[in-house]
Design an enzyme around this catalytic site. Sequence first.
Site, PDB file in Angstrom:
ATOM      1  N   GLY A 111      11.256  -2.734   5.445  1.00  0.00           N
ATOM      2  CA  GLY A 111      10.547  -4.020   5.451  1.00  0.00           C
ATOM      3  C   GLY A 111      10.055  -4.367   4.054  1.00  0.00           C
ATOM      4  O   GLY A 111      10.261  -5.486   3.551  1.00  0.00           O
ATOM      5  N   HIS A 112       9.403  -3.381   3.397  1.00  0.00           N
ATOM      6  CA  HIS A 112       8.941  -3.616   2.017  1.00  0.00           C
ATOM      7  C   HIS A 112      10.132  -3.906   1.098  1.00  0.00           C
ATOM      8  O   HIS A 112      10.089  -4.793   0.253  1.00  0.00           O
ATOM      9  CB  HIS A 112       8.219  -2.385   1.464  1.00  0.00           C
ATOM     10  CG  HIS A 112       6.951  -2.029   2.172  1.00  0.00           C
ATOM     11  ND1 HIS A 112       6.824  -0.894   2.931  1.00  0.00           N
ATOM     12  CD2 HIS A 112       5.754  -2.646   2.208  1.00  0.00           C
ATOM     13  CE1 HIS A 112       5.596  -0.833   3.422  1.00  0.00           C
ATOM     14  NE2 HIS A 112       4.923  -1.877   3.004  1.00  0.00           N
ATOM     15  N   MET A 124       0.850  -1.196   0.000  1.00  0.00           N
ATOM     16  CA  MET A 124       0.000   0.000   0.000  1.00  0.00           C
ATOM     17  C   MET A 124       0.886   1.247   0.000  1.00  0.00           C
ATOM     18  O   MET A 124       0.448   2.335   0.388  1.00  0.00           O
ATOM     19  CB  MET A 124      -0.934  -0.013   1.208  1.00  0.00           C
ATOM     20  CG  MET A 124      -1.898  -1.206   1.171  1.00  0.00           C
ATOM     21  SD  MET A 124      -3.434  -0.949   2.088  1.00  0.00           S
ATOM     22  CE  MET A 124      -2.809  -0.683   3.722  1.00  0.00           C
ATOM     23  N   GLY A 125       2.142   1.093  -0.412  1.00  0.00           N
ATOM     24  CA  GLY A 125       3.037   2.250  -0.487  1.00  0.00           C
ATOM     25  C   GLY A 125       3.573   2.620   0.887  1.00  0.00           C
ATOM     26  O   GLY A 125       3.572   1.804   1.810  1.00  0.00           O
ATOM     27  N   GLY A 136       4.717  -9.837   3.489  1.00  0.00           N
ATOM     28  CA  GLY A 136       5.514  -9.788   4.714  1.00  0.00           C
ATOM     29  C   GLY A 136       4.906 -10.615   5.838  1.00  0.00           C
ATOM     30  O   GLY A 136       3.689 -10.688   5.977  1.00  0.00           O
ATOM     31  N   LYS A 188       5.029  -9.763   8.814  1.00  0.00           N
ATOM     32  CA  LYS A 188       4.544  -8.881   9.878  1.00  0.00           C
ATOM     33  C   LYS A 188       3.021  -8.999  10.015  1.00  0.00           C
ATOM     34  O   LYS A 188       2.480  -9.006  11.105  1.00  0.00           O
ATOM     35  CB  LYS A 188       4.933  -7.448   9.569  1.00  0.00           C
ATOM     36  CG  LYS A 188       4.154  -6.550  10.415  1.00  0.00           C
ATOM     37  CD  LYS A 188       4.794  -5.362  10.955  1.00  0.00           C
ATOM     38  CE  LYS A 188       3.705  -4.547  11.589  1.00  0.00           C
ATOM     39  NZ  LYS A 188       2.790  -4.064  10.566  1.00  0.00           N
ATOM     40  N   ASP A 189       2.328  -9.109   8.869  1.00  0.00           N
ATOM     41  CA  ASP A 189       0.883  -9.349   8.893  1.00  0.00           C
ATOM     42  C   ASP A 189       0.672 -10.860   8.801  1.00  0.00           C
ATOM     43  O   ASP A 189       0.254 -11.375   7.764  1.00  0.00           O
ATOM     44  CB  ASP A 189       0.215  -8.625   7.719  1.00  0.00           C
ATOM     45  CG  ASP A 189       0.355  -7.128   7.847  1.00  0.00           C
ATOM     46  OD1 ASP A 189      -0.373  -6.534   8.646  1.00  0.00           O
ATOM     47  OD2 ASP A 189       1.224  -6.556   7.161  1.00  0.00           O
ATOM     48  N   GLN A 233     -10.312  -2.552   2.544  1.00  0.00           N
ATOM     49  CA  GLN A 233      -9.814  -3.253   3.728  1.00  0.00           C
ATOM     50  C   GLN A 233      -9.779  -2.362   4.965  1.00  0.00           C
ATOM     51  O   GLN A 233      -9.327  -2.789   6.024  1.00  0.00           O
ATOM     52  CB  GLN A 233      -8.453  -3.894   3.467  1.00  0.00           C
ATOM     53  CG  GLN A 233      -7.291  -2.937   3.262  1.00  0.00           C
ATOM     54  CD  GLN A 233      -6.045  -3.672   2.777  1.00  0.00           C
ATOM     55  OE1 GLN A 233      -5.949  -4.070   1.623  1.00  0.00           O
ATOM     56  NE2 GLN A 233      -5.073  -3.847   3.662  1.00  0.00           N
ATOM     57  N   LEU A 249       6.647   3.067   1.533  1.00  0.00           N
ATOM     58  CA  LEU A 249       7.594   1.952   1.607  1.00  0.00           C
ATOM     59  C   LEU A 249       8.712   2.202   2.619  1.00  0.00           C
ATOM     60  O   LEU A 249       9.256   3.302   2.699  1.00  0.00           O
ATOM     61  CB  LEU A 249       8.216   1.703   0.226  1.00  0.00           C
ATOM     62  CG  LEU A 249       7.217   1.385  -0.898  1.00  0.00           C
ATOM     63  CD1 LEU A 249       7.968   1.117  -2.207  1.00  0.00           C
ATOM     64  CD2 LEU A 249       6.315   0.204  -0.548  1.00  0.00           C
TER      65      LEU A 249
HETATM   66  O1  PAF Z   1      -0.156  -5.763   3.534  1.00  0.00           O
HETATM   67  C1  PAF Z   1      -0.561  -4.842   2.798  1.00  0.00           C
HETATM   68  O2  PAF Z   1       0.117  -3.831   2.568  1.00  0.00           O
HETATM   69  C2  PAF Z   1      -1.936  -4.957   2.184  1.00  0.00           C
HETATM   70  O3  PAF Z   1      -2.841  -5.571   3.056  1.00  0.00           O
HETATM   71  C3  PAF Z   1      -1.940  -5.643   0.807  1.00  0.00           C
HETATM   72  C4  PAF Z   1      -1.488  -7.089   0.905  1.00  0.00           C
HETATM   73  C5  PAF Z   1      -1.035  -4.893  -0.153  1.00  0.00           C
HETATM   74  C6  PAF Z   1      -3.364  -5.642   0.233  1.00  0.00           C
HETATM   75  O4  PAF Z   1      -3.865  -4.350   0.094  1.00  0.00           O
END
Ligand code: PAF
Length: 288
Positions: free
Chosen positions: A45-46, A39-40, A155, A157-158, A70, A42
């Site tokens: 971690g990304h 979701m940007g 990741g 993390k989630d 979401q 960044l």
């Molecule tokens: O983890 C995230 O950044 C978001 O939940 C994802 C997987 C990009 C979906 O919008």
Amino acid sequence: MTLDTTSYKIPVARSAADLREAVAAWRKEGLSIALVPTMGALHEGHLSLVDLARTKADRVVVSIFVNPTQFAPNEDFSAYPRTEAADAARLEGKADLIFAPDAADMYPEGFSTTISLSGVTEPLEGAFRPTHFAGVATVVAKLILRAMPDIAIFGEKDWQQLMVIRRMVADLDIPVEFLGGPIMREADGLAMSSRNAYLSPEERKAAGQLNVILRETAVSVAKGMPISEATAEGSKRILAVGFDKLDYLEIRDAASLAAFPDNKPAGPARILVAAKIGRTRLIDNMPV
Ligand code: PAF
């Protein structure tokens, strides 16, 4: 093809058609493709996921889309950081293409489909954010179907999100290899997150204790302390170091996220936490 090649050093596809055309050209050359959905905003971690993608495929696509479905109405959708130019700069030399659609491209007029999973979506985050995982599953399915990558990387993390997507990919026979990348942490162990930017200096200091308490609680359980006792103690400590509200601190089956009925791990286990400090909700997890 109308890729945006002038805004940044990395080309940007802003529609499904442009993304598909870029991917098709790579496919023609016999190249493999990895997708890193984000979701940007960044952070390291990304970027570690992008680096991992680079080791797994010839071409790396990073999607940047703050997915409205979401977020619940009371959540931080409008405040969520949107930093496309900085993100593009951070991806230079790492990614080959950014996919940054707008909401109207992802969810055109009349859009009516939602992917919802039972079981793994229900506890933990699902109990506090009941519409969250349907939004995640739907957007991730769309991103994968648009890019048709060989591999998609998310990741750890989630962690619950990772398990939800893994379940969806398996259940729907989505032809993609699915990989989780390890959590990147700040020097004091705080899990890197775009939401850390919301923390005041005082909150940031307290936030650094979350991973310490998580680790010590996991160690207590690994040494034989009953789960309920260890998590009750950990919960008290989280509130004592300055968190305002604890949503959960739980030890669950690492894959199904089911509770352990005997109050002790019976197989691979994960400790997961969500707690609020000021206006910021932080999550973290680690193996037990
Ligand atoms: O983890 C995230 O950044 C978001 O939940 C994802 C997987 C990009 C979906 O919008």
